[in-house]
Scaffold this motif. Structure first.
Motif, PDB file in Angstrom:
ATOM      1  N   LEU A  82       0.891  -1.134  -0.036  1.00  0.00           N
ATOM      2  CA  LEU A  82       0.101  -0.002  -0.028  1.00  0.00           C
ATOM      3  C   LEU A  82       0.832   1.209   0.040  1.00  0.00           C
ATOM      4  CD1 LEU A  82      -2.523  -1.416   2.378  1.00  0.00           C
ATOM      5  CD2 LEU A  82      -2.969  -0.981   0.133  1.00  0.00           C
ATOM      6  N   VAL A  83       1.994   1.220   0.716  1.00  0.00           N
ATOM      7  CA  VAL A  83       2.984   2.343   0.749  1.00  0.00           C
ATOM      8  C   VAL A  83       3.360   2.737  -0.842  1.00  0.00           C
ATOM      9  CG1 VAL A  83       5.344   3.300   1.471  1.00  0.00           C
ATOM     10  CG2 VAL A  83       3.731   2.049   3.287  1.00  0.00           C
ATOM     11  N   LYS A  84       3.654   1.911  -1.379  1.00  0.00           N
ATOM     12  CA  LYS A  84       4.237   1.996  -2.761  1.00  0.00           C
ATOM     13  C   LYS A  84       3.146   2.575  -3.586  1.00  0.00           C
ATOM     14  CE  LYS A  84       7.204  -2.118  -2.991  1.00  0.00           C
ATOM     15  NZ  LYS A  84       7.367  -3.445  -3.709  1.00  0.00           N
ATOM     16  N   VAL A  85       1.971   2.379  -3.303  1.00  0.00           N
ATOM     17  CA  VAL A  85       1.101   3.312  -4.427  1.00  0.00           C
ATOM     18  C   VAL A  85       0.503   4.488  -3.559  1.00  0.00           C
ATOM     19  CG1 VAL A  85       0.356   1.197  -5.540  1.00  0.00           C
ATOM     20  CG2 VAL A  85      -0.886   1.854  -3.416  1.00  0.00           C
ATOM     21  N   SER A  86       1.107   4.693  -2.623  1.00  0.00           N
ATOM     22  CA  SER A  86       0.535   5.908  -1.624  1.00  0.00           C
ATOM     23  C   SER A  86       0.972   7.344  -2.329  1.00  0.00           C
ATOM     24  CB  SER A  86       0.928   5.804  -0.177  1.00  0.00           C
ATOM     25  OG  SER A  86       2.312   5.841  -0.126  1.00  0.00           O
ATOM     26  N   GLU A 128      -9.422  -6.960   4.161  1.00  0.00           N
ATOM     27  CA  GLU A 128      -9.846  -5.971   5.229  1.00  0.00           C
ATOM     28  C   GLU A 128      -8.718  -5.522   6.099  1.00  0.00           C
ATOM     29  OE1 GLU A 128     -12.716  -7.705   7.762  1.00  0.00           O
ATOM     30  OE2 GLU A 128     -14.197  -7.678   6.253  1.00  0.00           O
ATOM     31  N   LEU A 129      -7.551  -6.358   5.994  1.00  0.00           N
ATOM     32  CA  LEU A 129      -6.199  -5.964   6.605  1.00  0.00           C
ATOM     33  C   LEU A 129      -5.724  -4.712   6.046  1.00  0.00           C
ATOM     34  CD1 LEU A 129      -3.993  -6.054   8.532  1.00  0.00           C
ATOM     35  CD2 LEU A 129      -3.030  -7.787   6.966  1.00  0.00           C
ATOM     36  N   ALA A 130      -6.005  -4.846   4.473  1.00  0.00           N
ATOM     37  CA  ALA A 130      -5.437  -3.699   3.820  1.00  0.00           C
ATOM     38  C   ALA A 130      -6.309  -2.388   3.771  1.00  0.00           C
ATOM     39  CB  ALA A 130      -5.479  -3.919   2.160  1.00  0.00           C
ATOM     40  N   ALA A 131      -7.545  -2.482   4.085  1.00  0.00           N
ATOM     41  CA  ALA A 131      -8.507  -1.277   4.541  1.00  0.00           C
ATOM     42  C   ALA A 131      -7.896  -0.837   5.754  1.00  0.00           C
ATOM     43  CB  ALA A 131      -9.842  -1.925   4.648  1.00  0.00           C
ATOM     44  N   VAL A 132      -7.580  -1.601   6.899  1.00  0.00           N
ATOM     45  CA  VAL A 132      -7.151  -1.015   8.014  1.00  0.00           C
ATOM     46  C   VAL A 132      -5.826  -0.193   8.001  1.00  0.00           C
ATOM     47  CG1 VAL A 132      -6.445  -1.739  10.437  1.00  0.00           C
ATOM     48  CG2 VAL A 132      -8.440  -2.744   9.560  1.00  0.00           C
ATOM     49  N   LEU A 133      -4.906  -0.833   7.273  1.00  0.00           N
ATOM     50  CA  LEU A 133      -3.664  -0.206   7.072  1.00  0.00           C
ATOM     51  C   LEU A 133      -3.518   1.041   6.316  1.00  0.00           C
ATOM     52  CD1 LEU A 133      -1.429  -3.588   6.786  1.00  0.00           C
ATOM     53  CD2 LEU A 133      -1.787  -2.226   8.647  1.00  0.00           C
ATOM     54  N   SER A 134      -4.517   0.944   5.118  1.00  0.00           N
ATOM     55  CA  SER A 134      -4.478   2.122   4.338  1.00  0.00           C
ATOM     56  C   SER A 134      -5.097   3.395   5.066  1.00  0.00           C
ATOM     57  CB  SER A 134      -5.043   1.722   2.920  1.00  0.00           C
ATOM     58  OG  SER A 134      -6.468   1.392   3.248  1.00  0.00           O
ATOM     59  N   HIS A 135      -6.084   2.879   5.846  1.00  0.00           N
ATOM     60  CA  HIS A 135      -6.615   4.049   6.334  1.00  0.00           C
ATOM     61  C   HIS A 135      -5.486   4.873   7.353  1.00  0.00           C
ATOM     62  CE1 HIS A 135     -10.183   5.906   8.694  1.00  0.00           C
ATOM     63  NE2 HIS A 135      -9.213   6.009   9.791  1.00  0.00           N
ATOM     64  N   GLU A 136      -4.602   3.845   8.018  1.00  0.00           N
ATOM     65  CA  GLU A 136      -3.790   4.452   8.873  1.00  0.00           C
ATOM     66  C   GLU A 136      -2.504   5.128   8.033  1.00  0.00           C
ATOM     67  OE1 GLU A 136      -4.124   4.805  12.087  1.00  0.00           O
ATOM     68  OE2 GLU A 136      -5.747   3.498  12.207  1.00  0.00           O
ATOM     69  N   LYS A 214     -14.908  -3.188  -1.490  1.00  0.00           N
ATOM     70  CA  LYS A 214     -16.046  -3.565  -0.849  1.00  0.00           C
ATOM     71  C   LYS A 214     -15.414  -3.890   0.398  1.00  0.00           C
ATOM     72  CE  LYS A 214     -18.828  -4.798  -4.747  1.00  0.00           C
ATOM     73  NZ  LYS A 214     -19.585  -5.776  -5.436  1.00  0.00           N
ATOM     74  N   ALA A 215     -14.243  -4.546   0.622  1.00  0.00           N
ATOM     75  CA  ALA A 215     -13.798  -4.860   1.952  1.00  0.00           C
ATOM     76  C   ALA A 215     -13.905  -3.739   3.072  1.00  0.00           C
ATOM     77  CB  ALA A 215     -12.451  -5.591   2.008  1.00  0.00           C
ATOM     78  N   ALA A 216     -13.606  -2.405   2.600  1.00  0.00           N
ATOM     79  CA  ALA A 216     -13.520  -1.220   3.331  1.00  0.00           C
ATOM     80  C   ALA A 216     -14.822  -1.080   3.823  1.00  0.00           C
ATOM     81  CB  ALA A 216     -12.964   0.005   2.616  1.00  0.00           C
ATOM     82  N   VAL A 217     -15.871  -1.230   3.037  1.00  0.00           N
ATOM     83  CA  VAL A 217     -17.201  -0.967   3.234  1.00  0.00           C
ATOM     84  C   VAL A 217     -17.762  -2.228   4.278  1.00  0.00           C
ATOM     85  CG1 VAL A 217     -19.607  -0.981   2.518  1.00  0.00           C
ATOM     86  CG2 VAL A 217     -17.860  -0.287   1.018  1.00  0.00           C
ATOM     87  N   GLU A 218     -17.403  -3.370   4.109  1.00  0.00           N
ATOM     88  CA  GLU A 218     -17.873  -4.402   5.075  1.00  0.00           C
ATOM     89  C   GLU A 218     -17.041  -4.167   6.171  1.00  0.00           C
ATOM     90  OE1 GLU A 218     -16.251  -7.602   3.027  1.00  0.00           O
ATOM     91  OE2 GLU A 218     -17.799  -7.543   1.436  1.00  0.00           O
ATOM     92  N   LEU A 219     -15.873  -3.705   6.287  1.00  0.00           N
ATOM     93  CA  LEU A 219     -15.292  -3.485   7.579  1.00  0.00           C
ATOM     94  C   LEU A 219     -15.832  -2.287   8.482  1.00  0.00           C
ATOM     95  CD1 LEU A 219     -12.583  -4.172   9.306  1.00  0.00           C
ATOM     96  CD2 LEU A 219     -11.525  -2.143   8.143  1.00  0.00           C
ATOM     97  N   GLN A 220     -16.352  -1.447   7.795  1.00  0.00           N
ATOM     98  CA  GLN A 220     -17.067   0.009   8.639  1.00  0.00           C
ATOM     99  C   GLN A 220     -18.470  -0.543   8.832  1.00  0.00           C
ATOM    100  OE1 GLN A 220     -16.273   2.843   9.501  1.00  0.00           O
ATOM    101  NE2 GLN A 220     -14.028   2.353   9.198  1.00  0.00           N
TER     102      GLN A 220
END
Length: 520
Positions: A82-86, A128-136, A214-220
């Protein structure tokens, strides 16, 4: 210098620097949102602050999870994708897993991130892990923590200026003043705008890295459901600093609907990667139950610690819990052994050294206590460790070292800090009474002069000797204050003079505290 005092000094210096920057102007473009914003902290400062606070904040949050290094490597692998595409791929991002069952994740300025063991168990897929990490990652990349620090520094600087004008004025309670600046960031409740930004750009990063949005939606959706259930462990973790809302769910859903479908989810891979966490979940559940019952029912806590150790004998915190329970039950020697077992399994966590040091001090092993408490403070400075180190130095007739430790401990507002303040006063007051006793001239309606003596210390004082002088009248005399003064108490001593007789004003009277001693 303890972390609380150090952070105040740093804050003061930073306040002056930022005020200077304010005078010069501090407009910048946010690297993520591309919006113009006021910003004074440089990228180098962000990185430096995050690096300085990272290790101590890991300690105060529960320490690194070390039993499954491959899990940490996996979290880092996903994070680095995720960092590489940030928008700030050159920041030195780091990812660690914290050994705590409370579901939480946090980010410090400069890209220093952490996710709790407990949160990983609540996720269902790599996406879902990517959703948590990308948020942070967005919180760090978009300078949300840095902005919070800048606002805090400016508010502090403003308060300091007002003060000058007006005067011419912390897994337990042992961690009151460690890493104060970073700890403030960990407890910072992100506002609506920052959370929506972190969600929006976090989803963007997910898609860039090939993860199903959609994983970010499901996580929220999960977060909103859990917040409605008011589960205490969630309320103490993610929800305290990252408040969920239906608004965030709808915003995520709307954005995901416009993005590519069928991207990577990784349910099976994720379940394999957290296999150890799933197997060991009963052991950590037993530990958590024992930890909750420790104060009221240490015998039950001991049973739960034994159960946890039987299920997973490699985990250091289980031995620490057993030590805590044994100490509560009056079995200090056995507790010392268990803290040693915890240290054998994880020699990089402050609490094991702290608790063994406190126990060794109680058992009369001053040398062993000193060694442990110094090691504990090297990992995370605490009031408890400094207080006992001050007592050890005092017993060894090392007054300067005792004063140094008591000063550091006294910076804490805890009961330990108050006791340290009392000990510090007893040691320092005879040599520096002016730091604790206030003397000011007063006069009644007839001009009769007196000296108001106020005890500003934390202990009762007596044998007070004060001086009143009127240089214009060639007058100077020492006075004894009768009896003793309790903390905060004042007494007025008559000087036996009248201002009209001296042809002087009250402002021309000079005062001095010449001597005082603790009364107990």
């Amino acid at each position: 210098m303890n972390a609380h005092h150090r952070s105040r000094s740093i804050l003061h210096g930073a306040s002056l620097a930022l005020l200077a920057a304010l005078a010069l102007g501090g407009c910048a473009t946010n690297p993520v949102t591309k919006k113009s914003e006021v910003a004074w902290m440089s990228e180098q400062q962000e990185v430096r602050i995050g690096t300085q606070q990272y290790l101590q904040n890991q300690q105060s949050a529960g320490g690194r999870f070390i039993l499954d290094p491959q899990l940490t490597a996996y979290v880092n692998e996903v994070g680095q994708k995720l960092v590489k595409v940030s928008d700030r791929p050159k920041l030195p991002f780091e990812f660690v897993v914290i050994n705590d069952s409370v579901p939480n994740a946090w980010a410090l300025p400069g890209g220093k991130l952490a996710v709790n063991r407990g949160l990983l168990l609540e996720l269902k897929s790599e996406a879902e892990l990517a959703a948590v990490l990308s948020h942070e990652i967005v919180h760090a990349a978009a300078r949300h923590g840095a902005s919070a620090m800048e606002r805090g520094i400016l508010l502090s600087a403003g308060a300091a200026i007002i003060s000058v004008l007006a005067s011419d004025r912390k897994h337990s309670d042992l961690v009151e003043f460690a890493a104060a600046g970073g700890a403030a960031l960990l407890s910072f409740r992100f506002g609506r705008e920052h959370e929506l930004e972190a969600d929006h750009y976090g989803i963007d990063y997910m898609v860039r890295a090939g993860y199903d949005p959609k994983a970010a939606v499901e996580l929220q959706e999960t977060f909103v459901r859990l917040s409605g259930d008011k589960k205490s462990n969630w309320l103490a973790g993610m929800f305290a600093t990252h408040p969920p809302s239906q608004e965030r769910v709808e915003a995520n859903r709307s954005m995901a609907a416009t993005l590519p479908a069928g991207l990577y989810r990784g349910e099976d891979v994720y379940q394999r990667r957290i296999a150890f966490l799933l197997r060991s979940k009963p052991a950590y559940a037993a530990h958590d139950e024992g930890r909750k019952s420790l104060e009221k029912d240490p015998a039950h806590a001991l049973v739960q610690a034994e159960r946890a150790i039987k299920l997973e004998p490699r985990e250091a915190m289980f031995y620490a819990l057993r030590g805590d329970a044994l100490k509560k039950l009056g079995r200090a020697a056995e507790a010392e052994q268990d803290y040693g077992e915890a240290i054998k399994r994880n020699g990089e966590y402050y609490a094991y050294y702290l608790n063994r040091g406190l126990t060794r001090s109680r058992l009369g092993n001053a040398a062993g206590a000193q060694s442990d408490l110094e090691r504990s403070n090297a990992l995370l400075p605490t009031a408890a460790a400094h207080y006992v180190l001050g007592t050890i130095a005092q017993n060894a007739n090392n007054r300067p070292k005792a004063i140094e430790h008591f000063k550091l401990a006294a910076s804490s507002e805890s009961d330990v800090g108050k006791r340290a303040g009392s000990e510090l006063t007893r040691l320092d007051l005879p040599r520096n009474p002016g730091n604790y006793i206030q003397v000011e001239p007063v006069a009644d309606g007839n001009g009769n002069l007196g000296l108001r003596v106020t005890n500003r210390s934390a202990v009762a004082v007596h044998k007070l000797r004060v001086v009143g002088a009127v240089p214009q009248g060639g007058f100077s005399r020492e006075y004894w204050v009768p009896g003793s003064l309790q903390p905060g108490q004042s007494a007025v001593v008559s000087m036996g003079l009248r201002l009209p007789d001296l042809n002087a004003s009250l402002g021309q009277v000079r005062t001095q505290i010449r001597g005082a001693e603790p009364a107990d």
